[in-house]
Design a protein around this motif. Sequence first.
Motif, PDB file in Angstrom:
ATOM      1  N   TRP A 154       1.105  -1.340  -0.086  1.00 12.72           N
ATOM      2  CA  TRP A 154       0.307   0.250   0.498  1.00 12.72           C
ATOM      3  C   TRP A 154       1.155   1.298  -0.147  1.00 12.72           C
ATOM      4  N   ILE A 155       1.588   1.092   0.665  1.00  9.96           N
ATOM      5  CA  ILE A 155       3.164   2.178   0.465  1.00  9.96           C
ATOM      6  C   ILE A 155       3.121   2.149  -0.748  1.00  9.96           C
ATOM      7  N   VAL A 156       4.443   1.526  -1.670  1.00  9.13           N
ATOM      8  CA  VAL A 156       4.335   1.560  -3.883  1.00  9.13           C
ATOM      9  C   VAL A 156       3.285   2.282  -3.865  1.00  9.13           C
ATOM     10  N   PHE A 210       2.983   6.505  -5.638  1.00  7.58           N
ATOM     11  CA  PHE A 210       2.230   5.801  -7.250  1.00  7.58           C
ATOM     12  C   PHE A 210       1.231   7.472  -7.334  1.00  7.58           C
ATOM     13  N   LEU A 211       0.248   7.154  -6.576  1.00  6.71           N
ATOM     14  CA  LEU A 211      -1.148   7.952  -6.754  1.00  6.71           C
ATOM     15  C   LEU A 211      -0.803   8.849  -6.454  1.00  6.71           C
ATOM     16  N   VAL A 212      -0.083   9.487  -5.602  1.00  7.67           N
ATOM     17  CA  VAL A 212       0.349  10.617  -4.941  1.00  7.67           C
ATOM     18  C   VAL A 212       1.478  11.416  -5.953  1.00  7.67           C
ATOM     19  N   GLY A 213       2.493  10.615  -5.939  1.00  8.01           N
ATOM     20  CA  GLY A 213       3.583  11.132  -6.896  1.00  8.01           C
ATOM     21  C   GLY A 213       3.107  11.216  -8.665  1.00  8.01           C
ATOM     22  N   VAL A 214       2.034  11.347  -8.782  1.00 11.89           N
ATOM     23  CA  VAL A 214       2.154  10.658  -9.990  1.00 11.89           C
ATOM     24  C   VAL A 214       1.678  12.621 -10.360  1.00 11.89           C
ATOM     25  N   PRO A 215       0.950  12.746 -10.072  1.00  5.77           N
ATOM     26  CA  PRO A 215       0.230  14.041 -10.076  1.00  5.77           C
ATOM     27  C   PRO A 215       1.303  15.203 -10.148  1.00  5.77           C
ATOM     28  N   LEU A 216       2.497  14.879  -8.820  1.00  6.00           N
ATOM     29  CA  LEU A 216       3.393  15.532  -8.612  1.00  6.00           C
ATOM     30  C   LEU A 216       4.052  15.960  -9.595  1.00  6.00           C
ATOM     31  N   LEU A 217       4.809  14.969  -9.913  1.00  6.85           N
ATOM     32  CA  LEU A 217       5.762  15.304 -11.086  1.00  6.85           C
ATOM     33  C   LEU A 217       4.910  15.496 -12.287  1.00  6.85           C
ATOM     34  N   SER A 218       3.496  15.341 -13.133  1.00  3.83           N
ATOM     35  CA  SER A 218       3.168  16.001 -13.944  1.00  3.83           C
ATOM     36  C   SER A 218       3.078  17.559 -13.674  1.00  3.83           C
ATOM     37  N   LEU A 241      -6.739  -2.044   7.758  1.00  9.99           N
ATOM     38  CA  LEU A 241      -7.131  -0.816   6.801  1.00  9.99           C
ATOM     39  C   LEU A 241      -7.620   0.551   7.283  1.00  9.99           C
ATOM     40  N   TYR A 242      -8.447   0.366   8.445  1.00 10.24           N
ATOM     41  CA  TYR A 242      -9.139   1.624   9.260  1.00 10.24           C
ATOM     42  C   TYR A 242      -8.318   2.399   9.835  1.00 10.24           C
ATOM     43  N   VAL A 243      -7.314   1.886  10.550  1.00 11.59           N
ATOM     44  CA  VAL A 243      -6.288   2.955  11.367  1.00 11.59           C
ATOM     45  C   VAL A 243      -5.748   3.659   9.981  1.00 11.59           C
ATOM     46  N   ILE A 244      -5.050   2.816   8.782  1.00 10.74           N
ATOM     47  CA  ILE A 244      -4.147   3.820   7.914  1.00 10.74           C
ATOM     48  C   ILE A 244      -5.782   5.018   7.037  1.00 10.74           C
ATOM     49  N   HIS A 245      -6.609   3.967   6.837  1.00  7.37           N
ATOM     50  CA  HIS A 245      -7.738   5.091   6.172  1.00  7.37           C
ATOM     51  C   HIS A 245      -7.288   6.318   7.249  1.00  7.37           C
ATOM     52  N   HIS A 246      -8.095   6.476   8.545  1.00 14.17           N
ATOM     53  CA  HIS A 246      -7.584   7.466   9.772  1.00 14.17           C
ATOM     54  C   HIS A 246      -6.855   7.993   9.448  1.00 14.17           C
ATOM     55  N   ARG A 247      -5.070   7.560   9.783  1.00 12.11           N
ATOM     56  CA  ARG A 247      -4.415   8.297   9.662  1.00 12.11           C
ATOM     57  C   ARG A 247      -4.503   9.288   7.917  1.00 12.11           C
ATOM     58  N   VAL A 248      -4.617   8.549   6.842  1.00  8.80           N
ATOM     59  CA  VAL A 248      -3.755   9.148   5.607  1.00  8.80           C
ATOM     60  C   VAL A 248      -5.638  10.247   5.566  1.00  8.80           C
ATOM     61  N   GLY A 249      -6.700  10.107   6.731  1.00  5.48           N
ATOM     62  CA  GLY A 249      -7.365  11.212   6.337  1.00  5.48           C
ATOM     63  C   GLY A 249      -7.158  12.381   7.107  1.00  5.48           C
ATOM     64  N   VAL A 250      -6.409  11.852   8.017  1.00  4.44           N
ATOM     65  CA  VAL A 250      -6.585  13.787   9.049  1.00  4.44           C
ATOM     66  C   VAL A 250      -5.195  13.706   8.360  1.00  4.44           C
ATOM     67  N   ILE A 251      -4.398  13.432   7.248  1.00  2.00           N
ATOM     68  CA  ILE A 251      -3.195  13.954   7.042  1.00  2.00           C
ATOM     69  C   ILE A 251      -3.538  14.726   5.878  1.00  2.00           C
ATOM     70  N   ALA A 252      -4.528  13.989   4.997  1.00  2.00           N
ATOM     71  CA  ALA A 252      -5.355  14.767   4.167  1.00  2.00           C
ATOM     72  C   ALA A 252      -6.151  16.218   3.934  1.00  2.00           C
TER      73      ALA A 252
END
Length: 114
Positions: free
Chosen positions: A13-15, A19-27, A83-94
Amino acid sequence: MPTTYHTHLRKGWIVLLTFLVGVPLLSWSYHAPFKEALSSSYIAYKLVGQLAGIVGVQLFAFSLILSGRLHSIEKLFGGLDKLYVIHHRVGVIAFSFLAAHPIILAFQYASSSF
């Protein structure tokens, strides 16, 4: 004890997130005026604000994908609870990036005049 394959699968999931964040940033970085940002705080704040917005939206989209509870994605995390722990952390960072986005963009105007 999980096998090496399962350990690597759980870190997949880290990869995916990179990838999902990196591609738009490269563009975005291909079109961003970095040379002008060194001489102008207005453009520097604008670029940092855009960066915060792009990363925030991508992380929010990833968080929405995680909330779908897809079985194939659940395997990447090693269970629904993880999955829910990561979902929560990613949501807070977002949310943090999305909240910082308009504030940083407002600073570009504050540097010239209040």
